[in-house]
Design a protein around this motif. Structure first.
Motif, mmCIF file in Angstrom:
data_model
loop_
_atom_site.group_PDB
_atom_site.id
_atom_site.type_symbol
_atom_site.label_atom_id
_atom_site.label_comp_id
_atom_site.label_asym_id
_atom_site.label_seq_id
_atom_site.Cartn_x
_atom_site.Cartn_y
_atom_site.Cartn_z
ATOM 1 N N ARG A 136 0.868 -1.186 0.000
ATOM 2 C CA ARG A 136 0.000 0.000 0.000
ATOM 3 C C ARG A 136 0.902 1.233 0.000
ATOM 4 O O ARG A 136 1.946 1.250 0.650
ATOM 5 N N ALA A 137 0.485 2.261 -0.734
ATOM 6 C CA ALA A 137 1.294 3.468 -0.844
ATOM 7 C C ALA A 137 0.395 4.694 -0.802
ATOM 8 O O ALA A 137 -0.809 4.616 -1.060
ATOM 9 N N VAL A 138 1.019 5.828 -0.488
ATOM 10 C CA VAL A 138 0.301 7.102 -0.447
ATOM 11 C C VAL A 138 1.241 8.215 -0.897
ATOM 12 O O VAL A 138 2.436 8.167 -0.619
ATOM 13 N N GLY A 139 0.698 9.170 -1.606
ATOM 14 C CA GLY A 139 1.421 10.389 -1.957
ATOM 15 C C GLY A 139 0.627 11.566 -1.426
ATOM 16 O O GLY A 139 -0.611 11.590 -1.537
ATOM 17 N N ILE A 140 1.302 12.527 -0.832
ATOM 18 C CA ILE A 140 0.630 13.690 -0.243
ATOM 19 C C ILE A 140 1.264 14.956 -0.804
ATOM 20 O O ILE A 140 2.484 15.063 -0.912
ATOM 21 N N GLY A 141 0.426 15.926 -1.137
ATOM 22 C CA GLY A 141 0.932 17.197 -1.670
ATOM 23 C C GLY A 141 1.004 17.177 -3.186
ATOM 24 O O GLY A 141 0.219 16.494 -3.853
ATOM 25 N N ASP A 142 1.965 17.907 -3.735
ATOM 26 C CA ASP A 142 2.086 18.035 -5.191
ATOM 27 C C ASP A 142 2.219 16.689 -5.895
ATOM 28 O O ASP A 142 1.673 16.480 -6.975
ATOM 29 N N ILE A 143 2.939 15.755 -5.285
ATOM 30 C CA ILE A 143 3.138 14.449 -5.925
ATOM 31 C C ILE A 143 1.832 13.675 -6.033
ATOM 32 O O ILE A 143 1.646 12.878 -6.948
ATOM 33 N N ASN A 202 -4.140 2.675 11.388
ATOM 34 C CA ASN A 202 -4.751 1.746 12.342
ATOM 35 C C ASN A 202 -3.712 0.891 13.066
ATOM 36 O O ASN A 202 -4.052 0.054 13.880
ATOM 37 N N GLY A 203 -2.419 1.087 12.742
ATOM 38 C CA GLY A 203 -1.350 0.359 13.403
ATOM 39 C C GLY A 203 -1.141 -1.055 12.893
ATOM 40 O O GLY A 203 -0.308 -1.789 13.403
ATOM 41 N N ARG A 204 -1.886 -1.464 11.875
ATOM 42 C CA ARG A 204 -1.784 -2.820 11.340
ATOM 43 C C ARG A 204 -1.124 -2.776 9.967
ATOM 44 O O ARG A 204 -1.751 -2.442 8.990
ATOM 45 N N GLY A 205 0.146 -3.083 9.921
ATOM 46 C CA GLY A 205 0.863 -3.098 8.657
ATOM 47 C C GLY A 205 1.621 -1.802 8.407
ATOM 48 O O GLY A 205 1.666 -0.915 9.256
ATOM 49 N N ILE A 206 2.216 -1.730 7.220
ATOM 50 C CA ILE A 206 3.001 -0.555 6.867
ATOM 51 C C ILE A 206 2.445 0.084 5.598
ATOM 52 O O ILE A 206 1.703 -0.545 4.836
ATOM 53 N N VAL A 207 2.803 1.316 5.386
ATOM 54 C CA VAL A 207 2.438 2.039 4.176
ATOM 55 C C VAL A 207 3.681 2.770 3.661
ATOM 56 O O VAL A 207 4.492 3.259 4.445
ATOM 57 N N PHE A 208 3.833 2.784 2.362
ATOM 58 C CA PHE A 208 4.952 3.413 1.670
ATOM 59 C C PHE A 208 4.532 4.830 1.299
ATOM 60 O O PHE A 208 3.631 5.020 0.495
#
Length: 103
Positions: A50-57, A81-87
């Motif tokens: 799972r990934a997320v981009g915040i802002g201009d990207i 939620n504290g379960r797993g990681i996010v990129f």
């Protein structure tokens, strides 16, 4: 140091949204497949993250087509939620010849 660089393809993307501070957010999933050497032996690697981009990207990432490959760079953190990681993707370079501007 917490830095991840990954050649991957976009396999899923959620609808764009905004943080309470008004920053754009793009949540998506990436798939990576490769063959590496570990302990002198070939190893096939296949993973989804799972990934997320915040802002201009986020605006750039929101325009990516599903199946588009790229070099993604950023850092890892826990999911809310504290379960797993996010990129958290902070840099992106398109590998598919898209007209999306490169950073």
């Amino acid at each position: 140091m917490n830095r991840l660089v990954l050649l991957a393809e976009v396999i899923e993307r959620g609808a764009g949204r905004f943080t309470p501070a008004g920053l754009p957010v793009c949540e998506f999933s990436l798939r990576h497949e490769s063959q590496l050497t570990e302990a002198g032996q070939p190893r096939k690697v296949s993973m989804e993250i799972r990934a997320v981009g915040i802002g201009d990207i986020a605006t750039r990432l929101q325009r990516l087509e599903i199946g588009r490959a790229g070099n993604f760079a950023g850092f890892l953190t826990n999911q809310r939620n504290g379960r797993g990681i996010v990129f958290h993707v902070t840099e992106f370079e398109d590998c598919s010849g898209s007209d999306i501007p490169k950073r």
